[in-house]
Design a protein around this motif. Structure first.
Motif: not given
Length: 577
Positions: A53-58, A211-212, A260-261
Motif C-alpha cells: 500500500n505504501t509503495v502504491g501510494l508513493y 515506510f519503517g 512493487g508497483k
C-alpha cells in the motif's frame, strides 16, 4: 548364527523406549512449529500488504508529479512564442535569434524555481544541431553532475532517436554518467523539448511516509534492473521482478520480502525490500517464544535419549556384548565395571561370576583331556604302524635282493633313529631340532618307498632349533602330506620351514605340491570342527591342533589353506616348558 540378528529391530527395548518418547513429544513439537510458521506467514502477509500500500501510494504520488511536469512541458511548448525563431533553419537576423535563444533560456531557468523536482530542461534544434541545456543548480545540494557529460549524452541520444516517435509518448529511463534519470521529450516542429529528473531525487520525500526503518525502496526499469546503485543487493542474488498485489521472498536464504508497483507514466517500477528478520521482529512475544519452546523440547528429547542411553541402553549393551562373546567361545569376556544402577551392577557381578565358574570348569575339562591325550601319545609312541613297519621291511628285502648294501645301511640307520624317537618315554616336549631330525628320518624312509615321486627340503632358522614343542607335531602333518599328496605319476615336493617371526613367536610352515586339501575337509579344519569320517581320516591333524590349544592355553595358532598344494602354518609362542 546369532539369534538376535534374526529378530526385528522394532521388538527391541531401545526402539520401544525411543518410539514411546517420540510419540509423546513429536506432536507437541509439530503443533508448535505449525503455529509459529502460520504466525510468521500472517505477519508477512500483513507487512507485505502494508508495504504494498505504501509503495502504491508513493508510486501514485510520483505519477502525479510526472503528470504535473508533463502539463508544464506542454504548456511551455504551446505558450512560448519564442520557440518559432528557433525553428528557423536560416535566419536573416542572427541577433534576433540569439536574443530569442537567451530569452527562452531565462524563461526555462525561471521555471526551475517552481519545479524543484526537475534537474534540467533542454531544447534541441535539429536544423542547427544545437542543444540548449538549462541546469537546476538548486536541485544539487552536494555534488553536481558533469554537465558536459549530460550535454554529450543528450545529444547522442537525440541523434539516435530522431526518426523514432515512441520516446515522445511516455517517460523513459536513461543513464547519464553514473546517475539514472527519468526523461520526457516532446517534438515541436523541428525542435525537441524535454527534461530530466534524477531518480534519487524522486525517492527523497519517501521518508515522510511510514515506510519503517531498514526498508529499502528503489526504482527499476522494464527489465527489473535497479535504476540506482544497488550493488549491496545484487551481491546477494536478489531478483527484483515482482507481481502486482503479491509478495515474494528473494535473496540468499530468502532474506528479503519484495513488493512493487509499476508506473502508469513509463516503463519503470517502484519496489521495496523488507528484511525478513525485521518482519520477524514484529511477531508478538508469545508467538516468538514458541520457537524457543520447540527448541527446548528438541533439546529435552536429545537429553532424554542420551540419559536413556547412559542409564539403560549402555548397561544392557555391555551385558549383551559380553554374552555374545561368551557364546562365540571367548570365556575371558567380562562385563566391565562402570557406574550404573544397582540392578545392573548386581546383574554384571552375577554374570561375571557365572562366566568365571564356566571358565574354571572348562579349564578342568581341558586338563583332563590333556592328561588323556598325553596318555594316548605315550601309547602311540609305543605302537608301531604295521603298514609302515611292513613297508620298511619290504624295502630292505628288495634292496638286499639287489645287493644295494649302502642303501640298506642308510635305510636301517633312518629306521633305527625313527623308532628310537618313537620309543622315547617320559618326554612331553622335544626341541625343534630333534623334531626336524625325526621328520627327516621319516621322509628319508619314504623316499626309499617312492624313489622317483617324493623330494623334500627343510629350511630351519638356527635360532629356533632349541625351541621346545610337543613331539610328533610336524611329523603328523608331514605324514598326512605323504598319505594324500604323493602321486606316482609325478614328483611331489614337501617343504618344511621354521623361523622366528617376532620376539615372542615362532612360525612353522609345511607345504606340499599335491592337489591340496579338499574343500569340505579344508572348511572343516578352518572351522575347528571334528572331521566326520568312519575311517579316521584327518583325526590325527585335529588331535594335534587340539593338543596345541590345550598346551599353549589358546595362544597357539594353526592355519590351513591351499597354495599350489596344501599348506599348514603353525604359530607357537616362544616359551620354555
Amino acid at each position: 548364527m546369532n539369534a538376535t540378528k534374526n529378530k526385528p529391530f522394532i521388538n527391541s527395548i531401545r526402539f520401544k523406549l525411543i518410539a514411546g518418547l517420540l510419540v509423546i513429544v513429536l506432536p507437541i513439537i509439530a503443533y508448535l512449529i505449525y503455529n509459529n510458521v502460520y504466525s510468521i506467514k500472517v505477519v508477512r502477509n500483513q507487512v507485505a500488504e502494508s508495504s504494498s500500500n505504501t509503495v502504491g501510494l508513493y508510486m501514485d504520488i510520483v505519477d502525479q508529479t510526472l503528470d504535473s511536469v508533463d502539463a508544464y512541458l506542454l504548456r511551455f511548448i504551446i505558450e512560448e512564442n519564442g520557440l518559432l525563431p528557433l525553428e528557423s533553419a536560416v535566419s536573416k537576423d542572427p541577433d534576433t535569434y540569439q536574443l530569442e535563444r537567451i530569452r527562452v533560456f531565462q524563461k526555462m531557468s525561471k521555471d526551475m524555481y517552481y519545479y524543484q523536482m526537475i534537474d534540467f530542461n533542454f531544447i534541441y534544434s535539429s536544423v542547427k544541431d544545437e542543444l540548449i541545456l538549462v541546469q537546476n543548480q538548486q536541485a544539487y545540494r552536494t555534488e553536481a553532475p558533469d554537465w558536459r557529460g549530460v550535454n554529450f549524452s543528450l545529444s547522442e541520444f537525440i541523434h539516435s532517436h530522431l526518426s523514432k516517435a515512441e520516446f515522445e509518448k511516455r517517460w523513459f529511463d536513461m543513464k547519464i554518467g553514473d546517475d539514472y534519470y527519468l526523461m520526457r521529450m516532446i517534438r515541436s516542429g523541428k525542435l525537441y523539448v524535454g527534461m530530466g529528473i534524477n531518480v534519487e531525487h524522486l525517492l527523497g520525500p519517501m521518508h515522510l511516509l511510514n515506510f519503517g526503518e531498514n526498508v529499502t525502496a528503489l526504482f527499476t526499469d522494464a527489465s527489473n534492473e535497479p535504476l540506482q546503485d544497488a550493488r549491496a543487493f545484487t551481491q546477494q542474488d536478489i531478483d527484483f521482478a515482482f507481481q502486482n498485489d503479491k509478495y515474494k521472498l528473494t535473496g540468499d536464504s530468502n532474506r528479503y520480502l519484495l513488493v512493487g508497483k509499476a508506473s502508469s507514466k513509463g516503463p519503470f517500477n517502484l519496489v521495496a525490500l523488507v528484511p525478513d528478520d525485521v518482519i520477524l521482529e514484529q511477531l508478538p512475544y508469545l508467538l516468538r517464544i514458541t520457537y524457543l519452546i520447540a527448541g527446548a523440547f528438541i533439546v529435552i528429547v536429545v537429553i532424554a535419549l542420551l540419559a536413556l542411553r547412559k542409564i539403560v541402553l549402555l548397561p544392557i549393551f555391555r551385558i549383551l556384548f559380553a554374552m555374545r562373546k561368551v557364546k562365540e567361545g571367548s570365556l575371558n569376556a567380562r562385563v566391565p565395571s562402570s557406574s550404573s544402577s544397582n540392578e545392573f551392577e548386581t546383574m554384571n557381578e552375577t554374570f561375571n561370576d557365572m562366566v568365571s565358574e564356566i571358565q574354571q570348569l572348562k579349564i578342568d575339562i581341558y586338563e583332563e583331556q590333556l592328561a588323556k591325550q598325553k596318555a594316548e601319545l605315550k601309547q602311540l609312541q609305543l605302537q608301531i604302524n604295521p603298514h609302515f613297519f611292513l613297508n620298511s621291511l619290504n624295502i630292505v628285502y628288495y634292496l638286499a635282493k639287489e645287493r644295494k648294501y649302502s642303501l640298506i645301511q642308510e635305510l636301517s640307520l633312518s629306521l633305527i633313529q625313527y623308532f628310537r624317537f618313537m620309543f622315547r618315554s617320559g618326554t612331553d616336549y622335544v626341541s625343534l631340532g630333534d623334531e626336524i631330525k625325526h621328520t627327516e628320518n621319516y621322509l628319508r624312509i619314504q623316499t626309499f618307498r617312492f624313489p622317483e615321486s617324493l623330494t623334500y627340503r627343510t629350511d630351519i632358522q638356527e635360532r629356533v632349533l632349541s625351541v621346545s614343542l610337543p613331539p610328533l607335531v610336524i611329523q603328523t602333518f608331514v605324514e598326512n602330506s605323504v598319505k594324500y599328496a604323493i602321486d606316482t605319476d609325478r614328483e611331489t615336493h614337501i617343504q618344511i620351514l621354521a623361523w622366528q617371526s617376532s620376539t615372542e613367536e615362532m612360525c612353522i610352515r609345511i607345504k606340499d605340491t599335491g592337489n591340496g586339501f579338499p574343500e569340505h575337509i579344508l572348511q572343516t579344519l578352518q572351522e575347528n570342527r571334528i572331521p566326520a569320517s568312519d575311517t579316521g581320516e584327518q583325526i590325527g591333524i585335529w588331535n594335534v591342533k587340539r593338543r596345541l590349544e590345550l598346551l599353549y592355553n589358546g595362544e597357539a595358532d594353526v592355519r590351513f589353506y591351499n597354495d599350489e598344494g596344501a599348506v599348514v602354518e603353525i604359530a607357537l609362542p616362544l616359551k620354555c616348558f
